[in-house]
Design an enzyme around this catalytic site. Structure first.
Site, PDB file in Angstrom:
ATOM      1  N   ARG A 125      28.639 -14.669  41.607  1.00 19.92           N
ATOM      2  CA  ARG A 125      29.746 -14.330  40.721  1.00 19.92           C
ATOM      3  C   ARG A 125      30.634 -15.501  40.298  1.00 19.92           C
ATOM      4  O   ARG A 125      31.382 -15.375  39.337  1.00 19.92           O
ATOM      5  CB  ARG A 125      30.609 -13.235  41.365  1.00 19.92           C
ATOM      6  CG  ARG A 125      30.029 -11.834  41.161  1.00 19.92           C
ATOM      7  CD  ARG A 125      31.017 -10.778  41.647  1.00 19.92           C
ATOM      8  NE  ARG A 125      31.034 -10.715  43.116  1.00 19.92           N
ATOM      9  CZ  ARG A 125      32.053 -10.253  43.843  1.00 19.92           C
ATOM     10  NH1 ARG A 125      33.145  -9.835  43.238  1.00 19.92           N
ATOM     11  NH2 ARG A 125      31.983 -10.215  45.155  1.00 19.92           N
ATOM     12  N   ARG A 140      24.612  -9.919  35.249  1.00 21.35           N
ATOM     13  CA  ARG A 140      24.917  -8.760  36.100  1.00 21.35           C
ATOM     14  C   ARG A 140      25.364  -7.564  35.256  1.00 21.35           C
ATOM     15  O   ARG A 140      25.013  -6.406  35.551  1.00 21.35           O
ATOM     16  CB  ARG A 140      26.006  -9.176  37.099  1.00 21.35           C
ATOM     17  CG  ARG A 140      26.678  -8.077  37.895  1.00 21.35           C
ATOM     18  CD  ARG A 140      25.771  -7.539  38.974  1.00 21.35           C
ATOM     19  NE  ARG A 140      26.410  -6.430  39.688  1.00 21.35           N
ATOM     20  CZ  ARG A 140      26.482  -5.190  39.238  1.00 21.35           C
ATOM     21  NH1 ARG A 140      25.960  -4.887  38.057  1.00 21.35           N
ATOM     22  NH2 ARG A 140      27.050  -4.246  39.950  1.00 21.35           N
ATOM     23  N   ASP A 165      18.319  -9.093  47.369  1.00 27.72           N
ATOM     24  CA  ASP A 165      19.218  -8.778  48.476  1.00 27.72           C
ATOM     25  C   ASP A 165      18.370  -8.494  49.707  1.00 27.72           C
ATOM     26  O   ASP A 165      17.287  -7.907  49.591  1.00 27.72           O
ATOM     27  CB  ASP A 165      20.083  -7.560  48.129  1.00 27.72           C
ATOM     28  CG  ASP A 165      21.216  -7.403  49.125  1.00 27.72           C
ATOM     29  OD1 ASP A 165      22.310  -7.929  48.857  1.00 27.72           O
ATOM     30  OD2 ASP A 165      20.995  -6.795  50.196  1.00 27.72           O
ATOM     31  N   TYR A 209      22.746  -3.375  59.626  1.00 24.58           N
ATOM     32  CA  TYR A 209      23.160  -2.525  58.500  1.00 24.58           C
ATOM     33  C   TYR A 209      22.583  -1.114  58.627  1.00 24.58           C
ATOM     34  O   TYR A 209      23.243  -0.128  58.314  1.00 24.58           O
ATOM     35  CB  TYR A 209      22.718  -3.141  57.167  1.00 24.58           C
ATOM     36  CG  TYR A 209      23.514  -4.367  56.790  1.00 24.58           C
ATOM     37  CD1 TYR A 209      24.764  -4.245  56.189  1.00 24.58           C
ATOM     38  CD2 TYR A 209      23.031  -5.644  57.044  1.00 24.58           C
ATOM     39  CE1 TYR A 209      25.505  -5.365  55.843  1.00 24.58           C
ATOM     40  CE2 TYR A 209      23.765  -6.779  56.697  1.00 24.58           C
ATOM     41  CZ  TYR A 209      24.998  -6.633  56.102  1.00 24.58           C
ATOM     42  OH  TYR A 209      25.731  -7.740  55.772  1.00 24.58           O
TER      43      TYR A 209
END
Lengths: 341, 341
Positions: free
Chosen positions: B25, B34, B71, B147
C-alpha cells in the site's frame, strides 16, 4: 524476608516465587472482588478492593510476595487522559498524544493524584505477614508512552515508532516527563509500605537495539538509580520484555533483571547473573498442563542449583483461563524442591 | 543472477536488495491495482492483477528480486476455510479449527486449487528481466496454524498455545497436514517459474525455545529438505521472526536465514553466517526518516564488507505509510555503496 534476600543474592531457605498478574481472573476470588466495582478504573481507585485483590494470591497460593493490585496506566489516567478499559479489547485512550501541544496539556504531577494507591499499600502492608514482601510497581516511561501515543495496545507500534524516528525531540520530552512522575510515584509507594519495586517495560521489544537503549532502557535506569540513591535498601527489579537478543548490553544500577519466557534462562544467566539477581521465567502456558509445568519448573530450578539470587516467576503474566490448582501446586513444588535444611 | 548467487554465497557485482511486502500500500501504483479487485481474496485469485502488483516494485524501485504477490492464507482458504480480510483488523477465519474432527473436514490437497498462483508465476516470469529473480513463498505450518486455530491475528496466541501444551497430538496432526501441502505448493511454484522460495514463519517467536523447535522449525526444515532434494538448484530462505535468542540452535539444510529487525545482525552473523547466507534486517521504521534509513543501511552493509552472502532486506514488511521515495533511494544506495568494480 526470603524474597528481599533473594533480590540481594543472599542465601535463602528456599527459592522465592511470585507470579506476574497473580491477582487476576484465573482466581474465582478475584472475579468476585472485581464484580464489586463498577468498572476496572473504579476497581483500581478503590483501595479496599485493591487490598482484597492483592492479598488473595498470598492466602490462596502461598507465594512469597504480594504485588500491589493496580494498572500501569493509572499514571496517564491521572495526567488527565481519557482512559477506558474495553472488554476483550483492552485499554483505550480516547485522546492520544502526538505533539508537544498535547503534552503541554497534561498534568505533570499525576503522582499527587494517586493517593488511593498509597492508601491501598498501607492497608496491604498492615494485613500482610511479616515474612511476605510487598512489591510496588510502575510502567516504564516507554511502555506508558506506547499506550499514550498509540491510543491502545498495538501489534506493530506504527504511530509511536514513526515518532521515534521522525520526531525524537517530542518523544524524549514525553519520556522525560513520565520518568519524573514514575520516580516520585515509586518513592511514594515505598514510603507507604512497598518493600521492593518493579518497573514493567512490556513493550521494550518493540524497539531495535539502538533505539531500545536510547528510548527505553535509559529512562528505566534513571528511575532505578534515583531509587537506589534515595532508598538504597529497596530492591529494584527491571523487566523489559522481548529484548533477549540485546541482553549482553544491559548495564547500570539495579538489583534484579526480570527475564521473559522468550529468553532462555540459561542465556540470561550467562550474560547477567554475575551482576544481577534474575527473576523468571516459566512460560505461563505450561500451567495449562501439570506435567509440562512441573517439567519446566524443574529444568529452570536446576539451572540455579546451589546458587543464590533466583526468584521464580512466570515469563509473562498469568492467563485468565489457567487452572488455579496448577498455580497452587507450582508454588508448593518450588518451595519443596528448593528447601534448604 | 545477483540475488540467486548471493543466496549461494557467491561473489556478486553488488549486494542484492528486495523488501518484504515491497508490493504494498505504500505504492500508489499498488493501490490503483488493488482498487480493480472487489476484495483482497479476489485480488489474490486474479493472476493478471497479482502479476501487475508483483512487477511494480521492480519497475519503480529497481529491486533485485520480485516476490509473488499473494497471501500466506491462500492455503487454509483453499482447504475450504471461511476467510475474510477485514479492513483495519486483518484476516479472520469464521470457522477456526480446534480438534481432529475440524481437521478431518478440511481439504487435504489445497495445492491443487491454487492454479491461479501458478498461472500468475508463469506470467510474472515471462515479463521479468532475466537478471531479476522471482521468489515464491508460503507460510510456515506453525504460522498458518496460528491463524487457523486462533481464527485471527493474536498478540498472545492463547488458544493455539493451550493446544501446544494440552493437545500436542492434534497440533502435530494439523502441522503435518500443512507441511505436506506446503511442500507440494512450493514445488508447483518452482515448476511454474519461481527461482527461489521463502517460508515465512511470522509467529515462530510465539513459542519458547523447546516448543519452537518441536512445533515450528522441525516442519519448516522438513519442507526445506524436501525442496533441496527435489529441486537442488533452487535456494530456500527460512524466515522465523522473534527467535533471535534461540538462533545458536538453528540447524538443518537450507540456504538463507532471514533475520528480523529484533535480532542484531552482528549476532546472526556470529552464529549463522559460517553455514548460511543471511537476509535482512533494516528496521522498516527507519524508512520514515531519510537520515536514519541511510545510517542504518550503512552500518548493516559495513558488517558484511568484502564478504559474499548478504541479501539486503528489511527486518519485517514495508509499512503502508512509508514514503516510496525513501524505498527507492534505499535500493540505489545499497547498489552504489556495494558496487564492485
Amino acid at each position: 524476608v526470603v524474597f528481599i534476600d533473594a533480590c540481594f543474592k543472599k542465601e535463602t531457605k528456599h527459592t522465592p516465587i511470585w507470579m506476574m498478574r497473580q491477582a487476576g481472573r484465573y482466581l474465582p476470588e478475584y472475579r468476585a472482588t472485581r464484580a464489586k466495582a463498577k468498572d476496572f478504573i473504579d476497581f483500581c481507585r478503590n483501595s479496599e478492593l485493591a487490598t482484597e485483590a492483592t492479598l488473595q494470591p498470598i492466602d490462596i497460593l502461598d507465594v512469597d510476595a504480594a504485588i500491589l493490585f493496580s494498572d500501569i496506566l493509572v499514571i496517564p489516567l491521572e495526567m488527565g487522559m481519557k482512559l477506558e478499559f474495553i472488554e476483550k479489547k483492552g485499554p483505550v485512550f480516547h485522546d492520544p498524544v502526538s505533539c508537544m501541544e498535547d503534552l503541554a496539556r497534561l498534568c505533570k504531577t499525576p503522582e499527587e493524584n494517586l493517593g488511593y494507591v498509597y492508601e491501598a499499600i498501607g492497608k496491604i502492608r498492615k494485613n500482610l505477614a511479616p515474612d511476605k514482601a510487598l512489591i510496588g510497581f510502575a510502567g516504564s516511561p516507554w511502555t506508558l508512552a506506547t499506550y499514550m501515543v498509540e491510543g491502545q495496545g498495538s501489534k506493530t507500534f506504527e504511530k509511536i515508532k514513526k515518532e521515534v524516528y521522525k520526531n525524537p525531540v517530542f518523544m524524549k520530552a514525553l519520556l522525560a516527563t513520565l520518568t519524573e512522575s514514575v520516580k516520585k510515584y515509586l518513592i511514594n509507594q515505598i514510603d507507604a509500605g512497598a518493600n521492593a519495586v518493579q518497573v514493567f517495560d512490556s513493550w521494550g521489544g518493540a524497539l531495535e537495539e539502538e533505539k531500545f537503549f536510547e528510548f527505553s532502557w535509559k529512562y528505566m535506569l534513571e528511575i532505578s538509580e534515583y531509587i537506589k540513591k534515595e532508598r538504597p535498601n529497596i530492591p529494584v527489579i527491571l523487566f523489559s520484555k522481548g529484548i533477549g537478543t540485546y541482553m549482553d548490553k544491559i548495564y547500570g544500577q539495579f538489583d534484579v533483571f526480570g527475564v521473559d519466557w522468550g529468553t532462555p534462562m540459561k542465556l540470561a544467566k550467562d550474560k547477567l547473573f554475575e551482576k544481577y539477581a534474575l527473576q523468571g521465567n516459566l512460560e505461563p502456558s505450561r500451567l495449562y498442563d501439570r506435567g509440562e509445568m512441573l517439567k519446566g519448573a524443574e529444568e529452570l530450578l536446576n539451572l540455579f542449583k546451589g546458587e543464590s539470587g533466583h526468584i521464580f516467576n512466570l515469563g509473562h503474566g498469568m492467563i485468565p483461563d489457567l487452572p488455579a490448582e496448577n498455580a497452587k501446586e507450582l508454588v508448593s513444588f518450588v518451595h519443596s524442591y528448593t528447601k534448604r535444611s
